[in-house]
Write a protein that holds these residues in place. Structure first.
Motif, PDB file in Angstrom:
ATOM      1  N   ALA A  43     -10.823  -1.604 -18.183  1.00 23.00           N
ATOM      2  CA  ALA A  43      -9.449  -2.013 -18.642  1.00 23.00           C
ATOM      3  C   ALA A  43      -9.228  -3.331 -18.061  1.00 23.00           C
ATOM      4  CB  ALA A  43      -8.463  -0.963 -17.824  1.00 23.00           C
ATOM      5  N   GLY A  44      -9.867  -3.933 -17.335  1.00 22.02           N
ATOM      6  CA  GLY A  44      -9.491  -5.151 -16.535  1.00 22.02           C
ATOM      7  C   GLY A  44      -8.534  -5.147 -15.663  1.00 22.02           C
ATOM      8  N   VAL A  45      -8.532  -4.193 -14.965  1.00 25.33           N
ATOM      9  CA  VAL A  45      -7.723  -4.038 -13.949  1.00 25.33           C
ATOM     10  C   VAL A  45      -8.471  -4.873 -12.586  1.00 25.33           C
ATOM     11  CG1 VAL A  45      -6.535  -2.757 -12.095  1.00 25.33           C
ATOM     12  CG2 VAL A  45      -6.482  -2.080 -14.415  1.00 25.33           C
ATOM     13  N   ALA A  47     -11.744  -7.603 -12.230  1.00 19.90           N
ATOM     14  CA  ALA A  47     -12.975  -8.333 -13.242  1.00 19.90           C
ATOM     15  C   ALA A  47     -13.459  -9.138 -12.259  1.00 19.90           C
ATOM     16  CB  ALA A  47     -12.151  -9.111 -13.970  1.00 19.90           C
ATOM     17  N   GLY A  48     -14.927  -9.339 -12.572  1.00 23.53           N
ATOM     18  CA  GLY A  48     -15.677 -10.243 -11.577  1.00 23.53           C
ATOM     19  C   GLY A  48     -16.148  -9.449 -10.219  1.00 23.53           C
ATOM     20  N   SER A  49     -15.611  -8.564  -9.949  1.00 26.04           N
ATOM     21  CA  SER A  49     -15.702  -7.979  -8.681  1.00 26.04           C
ATOM     22  C   SER A  49     -15.665  -6.236  -9.293  1.00 26.04           C
ATOM     23  CB  SER A  49     -14.832  -8.042  -7.606  1.00 26.04           C
ATOM     24  OG  SER A  49     -13.353  -7.654  -8.019  1.00 26.04           O
ATOM     25  N   ASP A  50     -15.923  -5.486  -8.006  1.00 25.06           N
ATOM     26  CA  ASP A  50     -15.866  -4.015  -8.240  1.00 25.06           C
ATOM     27  C   ASP A  50     -14.807  -3.288  -7.436  1.00 25.06           C
ATOM     28  OD1 ASP A  50     -16.255  -1.606  -9.741  1.00 25.06           O
ATOM     29  OD2 ASP A  50     -18.416  -1.658  -9.017  1.00 25.06           O
ATOM     30  N   VAL A  51     -14.267  -2.359  -7.736  1.00 28.20           N
ATOM     31  CA  VAL A  51     -13.305  -1.708  -6.870  1.00 28.20           C
ATOM     32  C   VAL A  51     -14.190  -0.354  -6.447  1.00 28.20           C
ATOM     33  CG1 VAL A  51     -12.500  -0.298  -8.952  1.00 28.20           C
ATOM     34  CG2 VAL A  51     -11.282  -0.315  -6.794  1.00 28.20           C
ATOM     35  N   ASN A  52     -13.931  -0.191  -5.122  1.00 26.27           N
ATOM     36  CA  ASN A  52     -14.931   0.789  -4.515  1.00 26.27           C
ATOM     37  C   ASN A  52     -13.954   2.165  -4.420  1.00 26.27           C
ATOM     38  OD1 ASN A  52     -17.243   1.615  -3.189  1.00 26.27           O
ATOM     39  ND2 ASN A  52     -16.628   0.677  -1.383  1.00 26.27           N
ATOM     40  N   CYS A  53     -14.180   2.851  -5.310  1.00 23.62           N
ATOM     41  CA  CYS A  53     -13.214   4.229  -5.467  1.00 23.62           C
ATOM     42  C   CYS A  53     -14.107   5.378  -4.541  1.00 23.62           C
ATOM     43  CB  CYS A  53     -13.164   4.813  -6.827  1.00 23.62           C
ATOM     44  SG  CYS A  53     -12.052   3.731  -7.899  1.00 23.62           S
ATOM     45  N   ARG A  54     -13.166   6.052  -3.917  1.00 19.70           N
ATOM     46  CA  ARG A  54     -13.781   7.193  -3.111  1.00 19.70           C
ATOM     47  C   ARG A  54     -13.099   8.543  -3.941  1.00 19.70           C
ATOM     48  NH1 ARG A  54     -10.610   3.873   0.118  1.00 19.70           N
ATOM     49  NH2 ARG A  54      -9.189   5.753   0.303  1.00 19.70           N
ATOM     50  N   ALA A  98      -3.469  -5.488  -7.761  1.00 17.03           N
ATOM     51  CA  ALA A  98      -4.603  -6.140  -7.751  1.00 17.03           C
ATOM     52  C   ALA A  98      -4.469  -7.798  -7.819  1.00 17.03           C
ATOM     53  CB  ALA A  98      -5.546  -5.927  -9.284  1.00 17.03           C
ATOM     54  N   VAL A  99      -5.426  -8.384  -7.104  1.00 16.34           N
ATOM     55  CA  VAL A  99      -5.302  -9.880  -6.691  1.00 16.34           C
ATOM     56  C   VAL A  99      -5.828 -10.624  -7.593  1.00 16.34           C
ATOM     57  CG1 VAL A  99      -5.204 -11.748  -5.050  1.00 16.34           C
ATOM     58  CG2 VAL A  99      -4.327  -9.272  -4.340  1.00 16.34           C
ATOM     59  N   PRO A 100      -5.424 -11.694  -8.741  1.00 12.15           N
ATOM     60  CA  PRO A 100      -6.277 -12.431  -9.367  1.00 12.15           C
ATOM     61  C   PRO A 100      -6.652 -13.781  -8.618  1.00 12.15           C
ATOM     62  CG  PRO A 100      -3.906 -12.311 -10.128  1.00 12.15           C
ATOM     63  CD  PRO A 100      -4.048 -11.383  -8.937  1.00 12.15           C
ATOM     64  N   GLN A 101      -7.591 -14.265  -8.995  1.00 13.44           N
ATOM     65  CA  GLN A 101      -8.101 -15.358  -8.159  1.00 13.44           C
ATOM     66  C   GLN A 101      -8.785 -16.402  -9.061  1.00 13.44           C
ATOM     67  OE1 GLN A 101      -8.231 -15.660  -4.610  1.00 13.44           O
ATOM     68  NE2 GLN A 101      -6.636 -14.098  -4.891  1.00 13.44           N
ATOM     69  N   LEU A 102      -8.179 -17.647  -9.261  1.00  7.07           N
ATOM     70  CA  LEU A 102      -8.601 -18.695 -10.155  1.00  7.07           C
ATOM     71  C   LEU A 102      -9.984 -19.086  -9.615  1.00  7.07           C
ATOM     72  CD1 LEU A 102      -8.032 -20.265 -12.742  1.00  7.07           C
ATOM     73  CD2 LEU A 102      -6.634 -21.984 -11.094  1.00  7.07           C
ATOM     74  N   LEU A 103     -11.094 -19.260 -10.357  1.00  2.33           N
ATOM     75  CA  LEU A 103     -12.344 -19.777 -10.117  1.00  2.33           C
ATOM     76  C   LEU A 103     -12.708 -21.190 -10.750  1.00  2.33           C
ATOM     77  CD1 LEU A 103     -14.486 -16.275 -10.322  1.00  2.33           C
ATOM     78  CD2 LEU A 103     -13.266 -17.729  -8.205  1.00  2.33           C
ATOM     79  N   ALA A 113      -8.984   0.425  -4.442  1.00  2.32           N
ATOM     80  CA  ALA A 113      -8.512   1.513  -5.650  1.00  2.32           C
ATOM     81  C   ALA A 113      -7.111   1.828  -5.617  1.00  2.32           C
ATOM     82  CB  ALA A 113      -9.183   2.889  -5.028  1.00  2.32           C
ATOM     83  N   GLU A 114      -6.564   1.545  -4.271  1.00  7.45           N
ATOM     84  CA  GLU A 114      -4.840   1.739  -4.126  1.00  7.45           C
ATOM     85  C   GLU A 114      -4.233   0.427  -4.956  1.00  7.45           C
ATOM     86  OE1 GLU A 114      -4.237   1.968   0.152  1.00  7.45           O
ATOM     87  OE2 GLU A 114      -3.966   4.068  -0.248  1.00  7.45           O
ATOM     88  N   GLN A 115      -4.807  -0.740  -4.729  1.00  7.90           N
ATOM     89  CA  GLN A 115      -4.102  -1.870  -5.463  1.00  7.90           C
ATOM     90  C   GLN A 115      -4.719  -1.825  -6.924  1.00  7.90           C
ATOM     91  OE1 GLN A 115      -6.568  -4.797  -3.446  1.00  7.90           O
ATOM     92  NE2 GLN A 115      -4.846  -5.942  -2.636  1.00  7.90           N
ATOM     93  N   ALA A 116      -5.367  -1.174  -7.646  1.00  8.96           N
ATOM     94  CA  ALA A 116      -5.649  -1.041  -9.181  1.00  8.96           C
ATOM     95  C   ALA A 116      -4.580  -0.077  -9.428  1.00  8.96           C
ATOM     96  CB  ALA A 116      -7.331  -0.829  -9.232  1.00  8.96           C
ATOM     97  N   LEU A 117      -4.559   1.145  -8.762  1.00  7.99           N
ATOM     98  CA  LEU A 117      -3.483   2.217  -9.194  1.00  7.99           C
ATOM     99  C   LEU A 117      -2.253   1.541  -9.054  1.00  7.99           C
ATOM    100  CD1 LEU A 117      -3.096   4.953 -10.174  1.00  7.99           C
ATOM    101  CD2 LEU A 117      -2.890   5.608  -7.707  1.00  7.99           C
TER     102      LEU A 117
END
Length: 189
Positions: A43-45, A47-54, A98-103, A113-117
């Motif tokens: 969904a693009g929530v 990007a470039g990293s992974d969310v560690n869902c439990r 979720a926190v976008p970061q400019l590269l 997971a909480e930030q994505a939700l």
């Protein structure tokens, strides 16, 4: 890609992770921490990293999804405002998003997971609390319960997506017309 995104809208596509919800056996797409993490990625929530869902994140996500659907359903059917559902969505939205970061080349979006939700819940609030709420519709295919925003000219869109439900409904109507044309006409003696 494991998930479908017919709406192009984060919160409404999240609602669609329970497919055919009025069927005797709906299809649950959020079945594990991996499937939830995959949905956030696709969904693009994140990007470039992974969310560690439990494992505990899955029922929380499903509770927020169902609360969003309850609020949308109430809105579509002119039912009273669901205070309990709103409190679930609001609680999720209170957490950091979720926190976008400019590269140097592009961007990355990091999230727990909480930030994505929270990001999904905030999108639901923006829809339900804004002018887009007037555009909410549910797919016209009886087997589908996907909700979408009808931005079509004249507000006459009937399906969540033409590629899936629209084509199925048009094919069904075509077969019904053909069947009616091939039936013998009864004549009276």
């Amino acid at each position: 890609m494991d998930h479908a995104f017919p709406c192009g809208n984060l919160a409404l596509d999240f609602v669609g992770t329970l497919r055919a919800r009025r069927n005797p056996v709906p299809v649950e797409k959020l079945t594990s921490p991996d499937s939830l993490a995959a949905w956030y990625r696709e969904a693009g929530v994140v990007a470039g990293s992974d969310v560690n869902c439990r494992p505990a994140d899955v029922p929380k996500a499903i509770a927020v999804r169902e609360a969003i659907y309850a609020l949308v359903f109430a809105r579509l059917n002119e039912l009273p405002y669901d205070e309990r559902a709103a409190s679930i969505v609001n609680a999720a939205a209170r957490l950091p998003a979720a926190v976008p970061q400019l590269l140097p080349r592009g961007h990355r979006i990091d999230a727990t997971a909480e930030q994505a939700l929270s990001t999904v819940a905030r999108d639901a609030i923006a829809i339900l609390g804004g002018s887009d709420a007037e555009l909410l519709k549910e797919c016209g295919r009886p087997e589908c319960t996907q909700v979408y925003l009808d931005r079509s000219r004249g507000g006459r869109r009937e399906w969540c997506a033409m590629e899936t439900c629209g084509n199925k409904m048009k094919a069904r109507a075509y077969r019904a017309r053909k069947k009616d044309q091939t039936r013998p006409v009864a004549t009276r003696p």
